[in-house]
Structures are given as structure tokens and as C-alpha cells.
Scaffold this motif. Sequence first.
Motif, PDB file in Angstrom:
ATOM      1  N   LYS A  61      33.669  22.287  26.644  1.00 44.44           N
ATOM      2  CA  LYS A  61      35.351  22.750  25.497  1.00 44.44           C
ATOM      3  C   LYS A  61      35.979  23.366  26.957  1.00 44.44           C
ATOM      4  O   LYS A  61      35.306  23.996  27.917  1.00 44.44           O
ATOM      5  N   ARG A  62      37.179  23.481  26.702  1.00 42.34           N
ATOM      6  CA  ARG A  62      38.448  23.665  27.364  1.00 42.34           C
ATOM      7  C   ARG A  62      38.696  24.869  26.829  1.00 42.34           C
ATOM      8  O   ARG A  62      39.074  25.177  25.390  1.00 42.34           O
ATOM      9  N   TYR A  63      38.229  26.419  27.985  1.00 41.65           N
ATOM     10  CA  TYR A  63      40.104  27.299  27.334  1.00 41.65           C
ATOM     11  C   TYR A  63      40.415  27.897  27.923  1.00 41.65           C
ATOM     12  O   TYR A  63      40.423  28.006  29.332  1.00 41.65           O
ATOM     13  N   GLN A  64      41.625  27.581  27.351  1.00 41.13           N
ATOM     14  CA  GLN A  64      42.971  28.028  28.217  1.00 41.13           C
ATOM     15  C   GLN A  64      42.998  29.971  29.246  1.00 41.13           C
ATOM     16  O   GLN A  64      42.806  30.196  27.395  1.00 41.13           O
ATOM     17  N   VAL A  65      42.870  30.079  29.659  1.00 36.25           N
ATOM     18  CA  VAL A  65      43.453  31.220  30.130  1.00 36.25           C
ATOM     19  C   VAL A  65      44.819  32.202  29.458  1.00 36.25           C
ATOM     20  O   VAL A  65      45.028  31.615  30.339  1.00 36.25           O
ATOM     21  N   GLN A  66      44.369  33.372  28.918  1.00 44.39           N
ATOM     22  CA  GLN A  66      45.624  34.271  28.645  1.00 44.39           C
ATOM     23  C   GLN A  66      45.953  35.182  29.480  1.00 44.39           C
ATOM     24  O   GLN A  66      46.859  35.597  29.245  1.00 44.39           O
ATOM     25  N   THR A  67      44.688  35.598  29.346  1.00 41.45           N
ATOM     26  CA  THR A  67      45.018  37.087  30.257  1.00 41.45           C
ATOM     27  C   THR A  67      43.668  37.326  30.843  1.00 41.45           C
ATOM     28  O   THR A  67      42.349  37.196  30.433  1.00 41.45           O
ATOM     29  N   VAL A  68      43.983  38.146  32.351  1.00 45.90           N
ATOM     30  CA  VAL A  68      43.251  37.809  33.654  1.00 45.90           C
ATOM     31  C   VAL A  68      43.350  39.616  33.617  1.00 45.90           C
ATOM     32  O   VAL A  68      44.042  41.102  33.818  1.00 45.90           O
ATOM     33  N   PHE A  69      42.032  40.078  33.785  1.00 48.36           N
ATOM     34  CA  PHE A  69      42.013  42.062  34.521  1.00 48.36           C
ATOM     35  C   PHE A  69      41.065  41.472  35.778  1.00 48.36           C
ATOM     36  O   PHE A  69      40.219  41.203  35.916  1.00 48.36           O
ATOM     37  N   ASP A  70      41.637  41.997  36.834  1.00 50.65           N
ATOM     38  CA  ASP A  70      41.042  42.035  37.641  1.00 50.65           C
ATOM     39  C   ASP A  70      39.929  43.177  38.395  1.00 50.65           C
ATOM     40  O   ASP A  70      40.411  44.352  38.443  1.00 50.65           O
ATOM     41  N   TRP A  71      38.782  43.074  38.765  1.00 48.60           N
ATOM     42  CA  TRP A  71      37.596  43.888  39.412  1.00 48.60           C
ATOM     43  C   TRP A  71      37.399  43.437  40.212  1.00 48.60           C
ATOM     44  O   TRP A  71      35.608  43.790  40.443  1.00 48.60           O
ATOM     45  N   THR A  72      37.964  43.112  41.516  1.00 49.23           N
ATOM     46  CA  THR A  72      37.515  43.172  42.567  1.00 49.23           C
ATOM     47  C   THR A  72      37.067  44.303  42.980  1.00 49.23           C
ATOM     48  O   THR A  72      36.030  43.830  44.151  1.00 49.23           O
ATOM     49  N   ASN A  73      37.103  45.308  42.885  1.00 44.56           N
ATOM     50  CA  ASN A  73      36.628  46.963  43.330  1.00 44.56           C
ATOM     51  C   ASN A  73      35.341  46.838  43.006  1.00 44.56           C
ATOM     52  O   ASN A  73      34.212  47.502  43.610  1.00 44.56           O
ATOM     53  N   TRP A  74      34.801  45.810  41.901  1.00 41.14           N
ATOM     54  CA  TRP A  74      33.204  46.435  41.527  1.00 41.14           C
ATOM     55  C   TRP A  74      32.056  44.920  42.438  1.00 41.14           C
ATOM     56  O   TRP A  74      31.453  44.719  41.552  1.00 41.14           O
TER      57      TRP A  74
END
Length: 125
Positions: free
Chosen positions: A96-109
Motif C-alpha cells: 500500500k502507498r501512504y502519502q506523508v502529511q506531517t513530518v516530525f524531526d527527531w534527528t537529535n535522538w
Amino acid sequence: MATLANIDVTELLSDPDFVDECTLIHRTTTVNTFGENVLTETPVVTVGSVQPASGKTLMRLPDALRSANVYSFWIKGEIVADGTSKYPDIISFKGKRYQVQTVFDWTNWGAGYSEGVAVAEVPIS
């Protein structure tokens, strides 16, 4: 002064017992010689944690997107939800394909992880 997280989740998000294979599809657009908009999809096979979106996450989405087919994908790398002349990324998981709606940046983890909240695409019939 900003502080960095003390927990590195890289080991957990690389553990085959916890993650699944999925495909992150970056979409870009160009204009061809006929002046037509051409959408190009570039797939990247990756691994990530796939979970149903939490109630708190669902509350952050517009009412029209609150459905049973909303998932959170934690993937190493950049995920695009929207932006100047960019189309949102697609995450393909279990056919299945899911379209991204929101992104949260967790790069410091850890080693550059992002969370993409995505809604299942409705097939065009």
C-alpha cells in the motif's frame, strides 16, 4: 542554549525485531519540452518502525485526514511533507502507498531519524 537528547535510538530503530522494510518515494516535478508537468518518483528501499498513528498524532491532523488508515513511519533520513515546488513523499509498505502529511524531526535522538505521519492513498478507479 539547546541541549541534545541523551538517548540514542539508533540501535532500536535498526533492530530487525522492531523494524520493517518499506520504500520511501521522493517525488519531484519538472517541465518537459511541451510545457507539461512531469512527476518523477525516486524510490529508496529502507527500514523503519511502522506504527498506527496515536490519538495525540491524529488530533494534530486536519479533520478530513483523521481515518483508520493513518500510520507513523520512523525512517532514517529526510521525509518531505510539503514545500516549495515539492510533492509530499510516499511511503510504500506491504503493498500500500501512504502519502506523508506531517513530518516530525527527531534527528537529535540518534543517527538522523524522522517521523512521517502518512495517510493511505485512495486508488483512482
